[in-house]
Design a protein around this motif. Structure first.
Motif, mmCIF file in Angstrom:
data_model
loop_
_atom_site.group_PDB
_atom_site.id
_atom_site.type_symbol
_atom_site.label_atom_id
_atom_site.label_comp_id
_atom_site.label_asym_id
_atom_site.label_seq_id
_atom_site.Cartn_x
_atom_site.Cartn_y
_atom_site.Cartn_z
ATOM 1 N N GLU A 281 105.686 76.416 1.128
ATOM 2 C CA GLU A 281 106.657 77.332 0.524
ATOM 3 C C GLU A 281 105.926 78.359 -0.339
ATOM 4 O O GLU A 281 104.912 78.027 -0.957
ATOM 5 N N PRO A 282 106.360 79.590 -0.414
ATOM 6 C CA PRO A 282 107.583 80.134 0.183
ATOM 7 C C PRO A 282 107.303 80.863 1.488
ATOM 8 O O PRO A 282 108.009 81.808 1.826
ATOM 9 N N GLY A 283 106.243 80.462 2.214
ATOM 10 C CA GLY A 283 105.870 81.147 3.444
ATOM 11 C C GLY A 283 106.875 80.916 4.559
ATOM 12 O O GLY A 283 107.817 80.130 4.422
ATOM 13 N N PRO A 284 106.677 81.593 5.682
ATOM 14 C CA PRO A 284 107.589 81.422 6.829
ATOM 15 C C PRO A 284 107.511 80.007 7.393
ATOM 16 O O PRO A 284 106.479 79.345 7.323
ATOM 17 N N LYS A 285 108.610 79.554 7.969
ATOM 18 C CA LYS A 285 108.669 78.208 8.525
ATOM 19 C C LYS A 285 107.844 78.120 9.807
ATOM 20 O O LYS A 285 107.661 79.100 10.512
ATOM 21 N N ASN A 286 107.343 76.924 10.086
ATOM 22 C CA ASN A 286 106.586 76.663 11.307
ATOM 23 C C ASN A 286 107.555 76.672 12.489
ATOM 24 O O ASN A 286 108.417 75.795 12.593
ATOM 25 N N PRO A 287 107.448 77.657 13.419
ATOM 26 C CA PRO A 287 108.423 77.754 14.520
ATOM 27 C C PRO A 287 108.373 76.563 15.474
ATOM 28 O O PRO A 287 109.399 76.193 16.058
ATOM 29 N N VAL A 288 107.188 75.971 15.655
ATOM 30 C CA VAL A 288 107.073 74.801 16.536
ATOM 31 C C VAL A 288 107.839 73.627 15.933
ATOM 32 O O VAL A 288 108.574 72.904 16.620
ATOM 33 N N LEU A 289 107.681 73.453 14.642
ATOM 34 C CA LEU A 289 108.372 72.368 13.949
ATOM 35 C C LEU A 289 109.888 72.588 13.956
ATOM 36 O O LEU A 289 110.660 71.648 14.174
ATOM 37 N N GLU A 290 110.302 73.813 13.764
ATOM 38 C CA GLU A 290 111.735 74.114 13.791
ATOM 39 C C GLU A 290 112.326 73.841 15.179
ATOM 40 O O GLU A 290 113.446 73.350 15.300
ATOM 41 N N SER A 291 111.559 74.147 16.224
ATOM 42 C CA SER A 291 112.010 73.857 17.588
ATOM 43 C C SER A 291 112.152 72.357 17.804
ATOM 44 O O SER A 291 113.120 71.887 18.409
ATOM 45 N N LEU A 292 111.185 71.596 17.287
ATOM 46 C CA LEU A 292 111.241 70.141 17.397
ATOM 47 C C LEU A 292 112.461 69.600 16.664
ATOM 48 O O LEU A 292 113.166 68.716 17.187
ATOM 49 N N TYR A 293 112.729 70.103 15.481
ATOM 50 C CA TYR A 293 113.892 69.641 14.724
ATOM 51 C C TYR A 293 115.187 69.842 15.518
ATOM 52 O O TYR A 293 116.069 68.971 15.528
ATOM 53 N N ALA A 294 115.306 70.984 16.175
ATOM 54 C CA ALA A 294 116.507 71.277 16.962
ATOM 55 C C ALA A 294 116.643 70.301 18.130
ATOM 56 O O ALA A 294 117.746 69.809 18.429
ATOM 57 N N GLU A 295 115.542 70.022 18.796
ATOM 58 C CA GLU A 295 115.557 69.086 19.926
ATOM 59 C C GLU A 295 115.932 67.683 19.468
ATOM 60 O O GLU A 295 116.742 66.995 20.103
ATOM 61 N N VAL A 296 115.322 67.253 18.365
ATOM 62 C CA VAL A 296 115.566 65.903 17.857
ATOM 63 C C VAL A 296 116.999 65.758 17.355
ATOM 64 O O VAL A 296 117.639 64.716 17.564
ATOM 65 N N ALA A 297 117.523 66.795 16.716
ATOM 66 C CA ALA A 297 118.892 66.741 16.195
ATOM 67 C C ALA A 297 119.889 66.476 17.316
ATOM 68 O O ALA A 297 120.849 65.699 17.144
ATOM 69 N N LYS A 298 119.669 67.089 18.450
ATOM 70 C CA LYS A 298 120.568 66.884 19.593
ATOM 71 C C LYS A 298 120.488 65.447 20.096
ATOM 72 O O LYS A 298 121.515 64.824 20.390
ATOM 73 N N VAL A 299 119.284 64.901 20.179
ATOM 74 C CA VAL A 299 119.111 63.518 20.649
ATOM 75 C C VAL A 299 119.743 62.548 19.658
ATOM 76 O O VAL A 299 120.425 61.591 20.048
ATOM 77 N N ARG A 300 119.525 62.774 18.366
ATOM 78 C CA ARG A 300 120.096 61.897 17.349
ATOM 79 C C ARG A 300 121.617 61.956 17.362
ATOM 80 O O ARG A 300 122.296 60.943 17.172
ATOM 81 N N ARG A 301 122.159 63.134 17.595
ATOM 82 C CA ARG A 301 123.606 63.323 17.564
ATOM 83 C C ARG A 301 124.282 62.668 18.767
ATOM 84 O O ARG A 301 125.323 62.016 18.636
ATOM 85 N N GLN A 302 123.683 62.812 19.937
ATOM 86 C CA GLN A 302 124.319 62.339 21.172
ATOM 87 C C GLN A 302 123.764 61.009 21.672
ATOM 88 O O GLN A 302 124.414 60.317 22.451
ATOM 89 N N GLY A 303 122.569 60.656 21.212
ATOM 90 C CA GLY A 303 121.890 59.496 21.783
ATOM 91 C C GLY A 303 121.278 59.869 23.118
ATOM 92 O O GLY A 303 121.732 60.815 23.774
#
Length: 313
Positions: A270-292
């Motif tokens: 912080e306060p630099g820009p977010k890691n785009p690879v990590l943000e992409s991973l978070y989005a992928e994982v959120a979907k798996v966690r939400r739906q199984g």
């Protein structure tokens, strides 16, 4: 002290490690040709023609490979051509991992567990899909390594289910009541801990000592401050801790070494820009966690209902 010496010494003297080893020896029932195939595929010493030949010798139904590759399958033994197509899609290394997971699930199901097996398998596949997503962004471990580390998270408990179902039921009920069961009580129930069984299982399947010991350190939360850890062991420990954190809804592991182990996934300062690879991973994982996970390639039949009918459970 070197980690390999440390674990090997413990395995010879510590009754909990001895018990874990015996449980894996008793319940991991897979053909020797398949074990050899998994090991050779994992380390990259086999090509598609030899892979298909050894697979034929193993007498194992490779329908799980078609399932994982998104090819049509009714669960029956597929033709060599269809298996070859699945190998082309999946790659030899990932195919080896899929066969290992599927064979382990078959070994567990042979004991006809009457309680909790589906929930355990479903949780395991959610872990595995998260591990796959994680590994696809972490070149140091690869998607195949991510799957192996995630598989280990529940595989040891699955082996304990197969070995002593009444104890597994007691353990599950305590987990449901209290959230988690401490190390001392777990040993009282099973005579060992799930991470110890997982460590021997990963080694027995042919994934190597670095994976086995690294996962044991991460899963067992063992103090390794006085041990000399090889780079590979450090990566495996970190991979397990990442997958554990992501499954629990955390952004990264608590310990700094694991958090920064994988170059592409290092969190931005912080306060630099977010890691785009990590943000992409978070989005992928959120979907798996939400739906199984909807993946079913770990099963010996195309779906859970047909597994239940086939095994009478």
């Amino acid at each position: 002290m070197d980690i390999i010496q440390y674990i090997n010494d413990a395995a010879k003297k510590d009754p909990t490690w001895i018990r874990a080893h015996r449980i894996v020896e008793k319940h991991l029932i897979i053909p020797s040709a398949l074990c050899n195939l998994i090991r050779l595929g994992w380390i990259g010493l086999i090509e598609s023609p030899e892979f298909l030949k050894l697979l034929g010798f193993s007498t194992v139904n490779p329908a799980c490979l078609l399932n994982a590759a998104g090819l049509a399958t009714d669960g029956r033994r597929p033709s060599a051509k269809n298996v070859e197509n699945s190998l082309r899609i999946l790659g030899i290394r990932y195919s080896s991992v899929i066969l290992a997971v599927n064979a382990t699930m078959r070994s567990i199901l042979k004991t006809k567990p009457s309680f909790g097996w589906r929930k355990l398998f479903e949780n395991m596949m959610t872990d595995i899909e998260i591990g796959y997503r994680f590994g696809s962004h972490a070149s140091e471990i690869g998607l195949e390594g991510g799957v192996v580390a995630a598989f280990a998270k529940n595989a040891g408990l699955g082996m304990l289910m197969a070995h002593d179902f009444p104890s597994y039921k007691k353990y599950s009920e305590l987990c449901a009541r209290h959230g988690r069961v401490g190390s001392k009580l777990t040993v009282e129930i099973f005579g060992c801990e799930p991470y110890q069984v997982s460590a021997f299982l990963i080694q027995a399947l042919g994934f190597g000592t670095d994976a086995s010991f690294g996962i044991a350190l991460g899963m067992g939360d063992l103090d390794a401050s006085k041990l000399e850890l090889r780079e590979g062991v450090v990566y495996w420990r970190a991979a397990f801790r990442w997958i554990e954190a992501l499954y629990a809804g955390r952004n990264y592991p608590a310990d700094l070494k694991s958090r920064n182990a994988f170059m592409a996934l290092r969190p931005s300062k912080e306060p630099g820009p977010k890691n785009p690879v990590l943000e992409s991973l978070y989005a992928e994982v959120a979907k798996v966690r939400r739906q199984g996970s909807t993946w079913t390639w770990h099963l010996p039949k195309p779906d859970y209902e047909r597994v239940r009918q086939a095994y009478g459970i």
